[in-house]
Enzyme design. Structure first.
Site, PDB file in Angstrom:
ATOM      1  N   TYR A  39       0.879  -1.091  -0.172  1.00 17.92           N
ATOM      2  CA  TYR A  39      -0.089   0.018  -0.182  1.00 17.92           C
ATOM      3  C   TYR A  39       0.796   1.079   0.128  1.00 17.92           C
ATOM      4  CZ  TYR A  39      -3.696   3.389   1.099  1.00 17.92           C
ATOM      5  OH  TYR A  39      -4.966   3.893   1.279  1.00 17.92           O
TER       6      TYR A  39
ATOM      7  N   LEU B 176      -4.712  -6.035   6.464  1.00 21.42           N
ATOM      8  CA  LEU B 176      -5.997  -7.328   6.981  1.00 21.42           C
ATOM      9  C   LEU B 176      -5.639  -8.770   6.265  1.00 21.42           C
ATOM     10  CD1 LEU B 176      -8.684  -5.189   7.136  1.00 21.42           C
ATOM     11  CD2 LEU B 176      -7.943  -5.782   9.031  1.00 21.42           C
ATOM     12  N   GLU B 177      -5.372  -8.653   4.538  1.00 22.66           N
ATOM     13  CA  GLU B 177      -5.092  -9.518   4.304  1.00 22.66           C
ATOM     14  C   GLU B 177      -4.122 -10.277   4.083  1.00 22.66           C
ATOM     15  OE1 GLU B 177      -8.119  -7.282   2.104  1.00 22.66           O
ATOM     16  OE2 GLU B 177      -6.235  -6.430   2.595  1.00 22.66           O
TER      17      GLU B 177
ATOM     18  N   VAL C   1       0.576   0.088   8.439  1.00 25.56           N
ATOM     19  CA  VAL C   1      -0.910   1.237   8.862  1.00 25.56           C
ATOM     20  C   VAL C   1      -0.199   2.448   9.398  1.00 25.56           C
ATOM     21  CG1 VAL C   1      -2.534   0.851   9.842  1.00 25.56           C
ATOM     22  CG2 VAL C   1      -1.655  -1.698   8.956  1.00 25.56           C
TER      23      VAL C   1
ATOM     24  N   GLU D 161      -7.135   9.564  10.299  1.00 26.11           N
ATOM     25  CA  GLU D 161      -8.183  10.416  10.987  1.00 26.11           C
ATOM     26  C   GLU D 161      -9.122   9.909  11.705  1.00 26.11           C
ATOM     27  OE1 GLU D 161      -9.370  13.719   8.611  1.00 26.11           O
ATOM     28  OE2 GLU D 161      -7.235  14.429   8.131  1.00 26.11           O
TER      29      GLU D 161
ATOM     30  N   HIS E  72     -10.110   3.697  11.895  1.00 25.76           N
ATOM     31  CA  HIS E  72     -10.109   1.558  10.564  1.00 25.76           C
ATOM     32  C   HIS E  72      -8.379   1.933  11.186  1.00 25.76           C
ATOM     33  CE1 HIS E  72      -9.865   0.203   7.305  1.00 25.76           C
ATOM     34  NE2 HIS E  72      -8.981   0.409   6.341  1.00 25.76           N
TER      35      HIS E  72
ATOM     36  N   ASN F 114       6.510 -11.220  12.143  1.00 18.05           N
ATOM     37  CA  ASN F 114       5.808 -10.123  11.536  1.00 18.05           C
ATOM     38  C   ASN F 114       6.540  -8.500  11.453  1.00 18.05           C
ATOM     39  OD1 ASN F 114       3.641  -8.528  11.256  1.00 18.05           O
ATOM     40  ND2 ASN F 114       2.942  -9.075  13.099  1.00 18.05           N
TER      41      ASN F 114
END
Length: 182
Positions: A27, A59-60, A83, A87, A90, A114
């Protein structure tokens, strides 16, 4: 923290080949690229083989590892993602659920390093991902290797936990099935 030192275990050595799956959520592409560079360098240093797959987001990652753990033959896994707080709430959901998924898979026997970074801003992520700096991707790869070594040291599950039948034979629906074996 100033003056704090961190001890890093030497990489384990393996008699048999080791194969890992790196699951990465790119991402934040620049962060993911650095995490991947650190992880692959560490695995290559240890002589481990690896494959890389990409998933849409953090999440995947545990879902993909779970699929691979059930359906493939990898010795271990490296989870890479990032991550960054935004704001909304989430952030908390993604952080908690991705890490919960990784932990549950690990408790179920998957050897996972991890490196899903959970940070306040991009600068924190960049410092942690930098292979020549904190190298958290390399640290996750090393953690997976240590868990694989531990798994191999202890061997396969022994089974046989529970009660053993009494007597010389097992009765199944009124029929004798021969000598009982443990």
């Amino acid at each position: 923290m100033a003056g704090t030192t961190h001890h890093e275990l030497p990489l384990p050595e393996f008699d048999e080949p080791v194969k890992l799956l790196i699951v990465i959520a790119p991402y934040y592409k620049d962060i993911a690229d650095d995490q991947l560079a650190g992880a692959t360098a560490m695995l290559e240093q240890a002589g481990a083989g690896y494959e890389v797959i990409e998933v849409p987001g953090a999440l995947e990652i545990p879902v993909a590892i779970g699929i691979a753990h059930r359906q493939s033959n990898f010795d271990g896994y490296v989870a890479l993602g990032c991550v960054i707080r935004g704001e909304t709430t989430h952030y908390e959901t993604v952080c908690e659920e991705s890490n919960r998924g990784i932990t549950m898979l690990g408790m179920g026997g998957a050897c996972i390093g991890n490196c899903i970074l959970t940070v306040e801003n991009h600068d924190q992520a960049a410092r942690r991902a930098d292979p020549s700096g904190m190298n958290k991707g390399g640290g996750a790869a090393a953690a997976a290797l240590h868990l694989i070594a531990l798994t191999r040291r202890f061997g396969k599950p022994k089974g046989g936990i529970g009660f053993k039948p009494r007597g010389d034979s097992i009765q199944v629906a009124g029929k004798s099935e021969g000598p009982a074996t443990a």
